[in-house]
Motif scaffolding. Structure first.
Motif, mmCIF file in Angstrom:
data_model
loop_
_atom_site.group_PDB
_atom_site.id
_atom_site.type_symbol
_atom_site.label_atom_id
_atom_site.label_comp_id
_atom_site.label_asym_id
_atom_site.label_seq_id
_atom_site.Cartn_x
_atom_site.Cartn_y
_atom_site.Cartn_z
ATOM 1 N N GLY A 1 0.802 -1.223 0.000
ATOM 2 C CA GLY A 1 0.000 0.000 0.000
ATOM 3 C C GLY A 1 0.822 1.254 0.000
ATOM 4 O O GLY A 1 0.273 2.348 0.004
ATOM 5 N N GLY A 2 2.163 1.135 -0.035
ATOM 6 C CA GLY A 2 3.000 2.322 0.013
ATOM 7 C C GLY A 2 3.122 3.054 -1.288
ATOM 8 O O GLY A 2 3.519 4.194 -1.337
ATOM 9 N N ALA A 3 2.761 2.378 -2.417
ATOM 10 C CA ALA A 3 2.925 3.014 -3.714
ATOM 11 C C ALA A 3 1.590 3.411 -4.331
ATOM 12 O O ALA A 3 1.507 3.745 -5.487
ATOM 13 C CB ALA A 3 3.660 2.052 -4.663
ATOM 14 N N GLY A 4 0.530 3.402 -3.568
ATOM 15 C CA GLY A 4 -0.779 3.756 -4.096
ATOM 16 C C GLY A 4 -1.740 2.584 -3.952
ATOM 17 O O GLY A 4 -1.375 1.438 -4.140
ATOM 18 N N SER A 5 -2.998 2.897 -3.649
ATOM 19 C CA SER A 5 -3.955 1.841 -3.330
ATOM 20 C C SER A 5 -4.356 1.004 -4.541
ATOM 21 O O SER A 5 -4.910 -0.085 -4.382
ATOM 22 C CB SER A 5 -5.212 2.466 -2.709
ATOM 23 O OG SER A 5 -5.802 3.398 -3.599
ATOM 24 N N THR A 6 -4.151 1.505 -5.753
ATOM 25 C CA THR A 6 -4.588 0.766 -6.939
ATOM 26 C C THR A 6 -3.428 0.090 -7.676
ATOM 27 O O THR A 6 -3.675 -0.611 -8.653
ATOM 28 C CB THR A 6 -5.302 1.706 -7.926
ATOM 29 O OG1 THR A 6 -4.388 2.706 -8.392
ATOM 30 C CG2 THR A 6 -6.491 2.385 -7.263
ATOM 31 N N VAL A 7 -2.216 0.310 -7.230
ATOM 32 C CA VAL A 7 -1.068 -0.230 -7.960
ATOM 33 C C VAL A 7 -1.110 -1.755 -7.995
ATOM 34 O O VAL A 7 -0.808 -2.378 -9.021
ATOM 35 C CB VAL A 7 0.249 0.269 -7.330
ATOM 36 C CG1 VAL A 7 1.448 -0.446 -7.945
ATOM 37 C CG2 VAL A 7 0.385 1.769 -7.532
ATOM 38 N N TRP A 8 -1.494 -2.362 -6.885
ATOM 39 C CA TRP A 8 -1.526 -3.826 -6.846
ATOM 40 C C TRP A 8 -2.510 -4.385 -7.868
ATOM 41 O O TRP A 8 -2.257 -5.444 -8.471
ATOM 42 C CB TRP A 8 -1.910 -4.313 -5.447
ATOM 43 C CG TRP A 8 -3.338 -4.015 -5.070
ATOM 44 C CD1 TRP A 8 -3.819 -2.899 -4.460
ATOM 45 C CD2 TRP A 8 -4.477 -4.851 -5.320
ATOM 46 N NE1 TRP A 8 -5.176 -2.976 -4.306
ATOM 47 C CE2 TRP A 8 -5.614 -4.166 -4.824
ATOM 48 C CE3 TRP A 8 -4.650 -6.100 -5.905
ATOM 49 C CZ2 TRP A 8 -6.894 -4.689 -4.907
ATOM 50 C CZ3 TRP A 8 -5.933 -6.631 -5.983
ATOM 51 C CH2 TRP A 8 -7.037 -5.928 -5.484
ATOM 52 N N LEU A 9 -3.623 -3.677 -8.087
ATOM 53 C CA LEU A 9 -4.602 -4.132 -9.067
ATOM 54 C C LEU A 9 -4.043 -4.011 -10.485
ATOM 55 O O LEU A 9 -4.250 -4.898 -11.323
ATOM 56 C CB LEU A 9 -5.891 -3.318 -8.936
ATOM 57 C CG LEU A 9 -7.041 -3.703 -9.878
ATOM 58 C CD1 LEU A 9 -7.386 -5.173 -9.725
ATOM 59 C CD2 LEU A 9 -8.253 -2.821 -9.613
ATOM 60 N N GLY A 10 -3.325 -2.909 -10.739
ATOM 61 C CA GLY A 10 -2.671 -2.770 -12.034
ATOM 62 C C GLY A 10 -1.647 -3.859 -12.261
ATOM 63 O O GLY A 10 -1.554 -4.430 -13.361
ATOM 64 N N ASP A 11 -0.875 -4.174 -11.214
ATOM 65 C CA ASP A 11 0.117 -5.254 -11.330
ATOM 66 C C ASP A 11 -0.569 -6.591 -11.612
ATOM 67 O O ASP A 11 -0.068 -7.408 -12.386
ATOM 68 C CB ASP A 11 0.936 -5.351 -10.044
ATOM 69 C CG ASP A 11 1.889 -4.177 -9.865
ATOM 70 O OD1 ASP A 11 2.090 -3.427 -10.845
ATOM 71 O OD2 ASP A 11 2.422 -4.007 -8.755
ATOM 72 N N LEU A 12 -1.724 -6.810 -10.984
ATOM 73 C CA LEU A 12 -2.461 -8.046 -11.225
ATOM 74 C C LEU A 12 -2.927 -8.130 -12.678
ATOM 75 O O LEU A 12 -2.866 -9.199 -13.304
ATOM 76 C CB LEU A 12 -3.660 -8.124 -10.281
ATOM 77 C CG LEU A 12 -4.544 -9.376 -10.401
ATOM 78 C CD1 LEU A 12 -3.729 -10.634 -10.113
ATOM 79 C CD2 LEU A 12 -5.727 -9.285 -9.445
ATOM 80 N N LEU A 13 -3.366 -7.010 -13.222
ATOM 81 C CA LEU A 13 -3.760 -6.996 -14.628
ATOM 82 C C LEU A 13 -2.564 -7.273 -15.537
ATOM 83 O O LEU A 13 -2.705 -7.939 -16.570
ATOM 84 C CB LEU A 13 -4.382 -5.641 -14.974
ATOM 85 C CG LEU A 13 -5.769 -5.382 -14.377
ATOM 86 C CD1 LEU A 13 -6.190 -3.933 -14.596
ATOM 87 C CD2 LEU A 13 -6.801 -6.318 -15.005
ATOM 88 N N PHE A 14 -1.390 -6.789 -15.151
ATOM 89 C CA PHE A 14 -0.189 -7.094 -15.937
ATOM 90 C C PHE A 14 0.123 -8.587 -15.904
ATOM 91 O O PHE A 14 0.565 -9.163 -16.903
ATOM 92 C CB PHE A 14 1.005 -6.304 -15.400
ATOM 93 C CG PHE A 14 0.905 -4.814 -15.610
ATOM 94 C CD1 PHE A 14 0.315 -4.291 -16.748
ATOM 95 C CD2 PHE A 14 1.427 -3.920 -14.671
ATOM 96 C CE1 PHE A 14 0.221 -2.921 -16.945
ATOM 97 C CE2 PHE A 14 1.345 -2.558 -14.871
ATOM 98 C CZ PHE A 14 0.736 -2.062 -16.004
ATOM 99 N N VAL A 15 -0.099 -9.215 -14.755
ATOM 100 C CA VAL A 15 0.102 -10.667 -14.666
ATOM 101 C C VAL A 15 -0.867 -11.386 -15.602
ATOM 102 O O VAL A 15 -0.489 -12.329 -16.312
ATOM 103 C CB VAL A 15 -0.084 -11.150 -13.214
ATOM 104 C CG1 VAL A 15 -0.072 -12.678 -13.166
ATOM 105 C CG2 VAL A 15 1.019 -10.595 -12.320
ATOM 106 N N VAL A 16 -2.134 -10.932 -15.614
ATOM 107 C CA VAL A 16 -3.121 -11.521 -16.519
ATOM 108 C C VAL A 16 -2.670 -11.366 -17.964
ATOM 109 O O VAL A 16 -2.762 -12.303 -18.776
ATOM 110 C CB VAL A 16 -4.502 -10.874 -16.314
ATOM 111 C CG1 VAL A 16 -5.492 -11.353 -17.377
ATOM 112 C CG2 VAL A 16 -5.034 -11.181 -14.921
ATOM 113 N N ALA A 17 -2.155 -10.175 -18.304
ATOM 114 C CA ALA A 17 -1.663 -9.942 -19.671
ATOM 115 C C ALA A 17 -0.496 -10.876 -19.985
ATOM 116 O O ALA A 17 -0.384 -11.393 -21.102
ATOM 117 C CB ALA A 17 -1.247 -8.483 -19.833
ATOM 118 N N GLY A 18 0.390 -11.080 -19.006
ATOM 119 C CA GLY A 18 1.509 -11.994 -19.213
ATOM 120 C C GLY A 18 1.044 -13.421 -19.439
ATOM 121 O O GLY A 18 1.599 -14.147 -20.275
#
Length: 302
Positions: free
Chosen positions: A154-171
């Motif tokens: 949560g230190g880099a923004g509350s939505t960053v983890w969700l964006g990272d999860l979408l990147f995993v889905v894209a991968g």
């Protein structure tokens, strides 16, 4: 009589192939930065997708219509590849870029792809990865965790983890495309043309929902993104990388893949002002090193 030896590749052709591989990785890495740059300014992800799909789709449509529309592999298989590498994949990637830094996308997608690809190749193709490859995959996974760690805390923004999860889905989608295309022996140029031609189906839906919103955006930015996304990333990068594979071979060409996250990270600093934390830099180095080690293994080059 002994068969004549294969003609040696000239130094100029080798240099050109290396430059082509580097250029392809620059285009692939830059798409994360330049896409997020426009989405933060004037073009929502839906508009950016419309530009990419329209330009790439119209350019690829003649080639798709010249040969069997299903890309020679059938409609069912083409639909799977279109989801994994065409419109749906692009929308997932763009959505991730709305929520997370561009460097995350460049690192996570390119890092998750070989990891998932090894798993899919084992389950689907029956290919066993070498022990060295498995070690490289473990290093990549550890690096990906470090890249996403600030977002998870949560230190880099509350939505960053969700964006990272979408990147995993894209991968995962891109890995599925890679393994499926190999399994079905899909011709890359024919399938690419068919995939982007199918992406045109998005355009009338987009126009019906938002109308002429693109007309209100800066013309220069619309033209630039249309050319960069629809021509540069979708078509030119594929042509350059295909040429590098033809000259250098698949194994050597794959060694250039770690340049994609490198370019993405480096460009994100001056263009977006996104400076990664120390733990993320360590993770990015781990991902890059793991990708380089994996690319050097012959079982990933076939």
């Amino acid at each position: 009589m002994h068969p004549a030896p294969a003609p040696a590749v000239s130094r100029a052709r080798l240099v050109l192939a290396v430059a082509a591989a580097v250029g392809a990785m620059l285009l692939y890495g830059g798409q994360f930065v330049l896409s997020r740059w426009s989405m933060q300014r004037t073009l929502p992800l839906w508009d950016l997708a419309a530009l990419r799909f329209t330009v790439a789709g119209l350019l690829c449509l003649p080639l798709a219509l010249r040969r069997p529309v299903a890309g020679g592999i059938g409609w069912g298989r083409l639909a799977v590849l279109a989801v994994c590498a065409g419109g749906p994949y692009t929308l997932v990637m763009y959505a991730g870029l709305v929520l997370a830094p561009a460097a995350h996308g460049a690192v996570i997608i390119t890092g998750a792809t070989p990891v998932v690809g090894v798993v899919l190749a084992r389950l689907w193709l029956g290919e066993r990865a070498r022990p060295a490859t498995l070690v490289a995959m473990a290093v990549i996974v550890a690096g990906l965790v470090l890249v996403g760690w600030p977002g998870l805390r949560g230190g880099a923004g509350s939505t960053v983890w969700l964006g990272d999860l979408l990147f995993v889905v894209a991968g995962v989608l891109w890995a599925l495309y890679t393994v499926a295309a190999r399994r079905w022996r899909a011709d890359p140029l024919r399938v690419t043309a068919a995939v982007w031609a199918l992406a045109l189906l998005y355009v009338p839906v987009y126009l019906l929902v938002v109308g002429g919103r693109l007309l209100d955006a800066p013309r220069g930015e619309v033209v630039f993104q249309g050319i960069y996304q629809g021509v540069g990333v979708a078509i030119v990068a594929l042509v350059l990388y295909s040429f590098a594979i033809r000259v250098l071979g698949a194994a050597r060409a794959a060694l250039f893949m770690p340049l994609t996250p490198v370019f993405g990270v480096l460009l994100a600093v001056p263009v977006l002002g996104e400076v990664p934390a120390a733990v993320q830099v360590a993770g990015m180095l781990a991902v890059g090193g793991g990708m380089l080690a994996a690319a050097a293994q012959r079982d990933l080059s076939g």
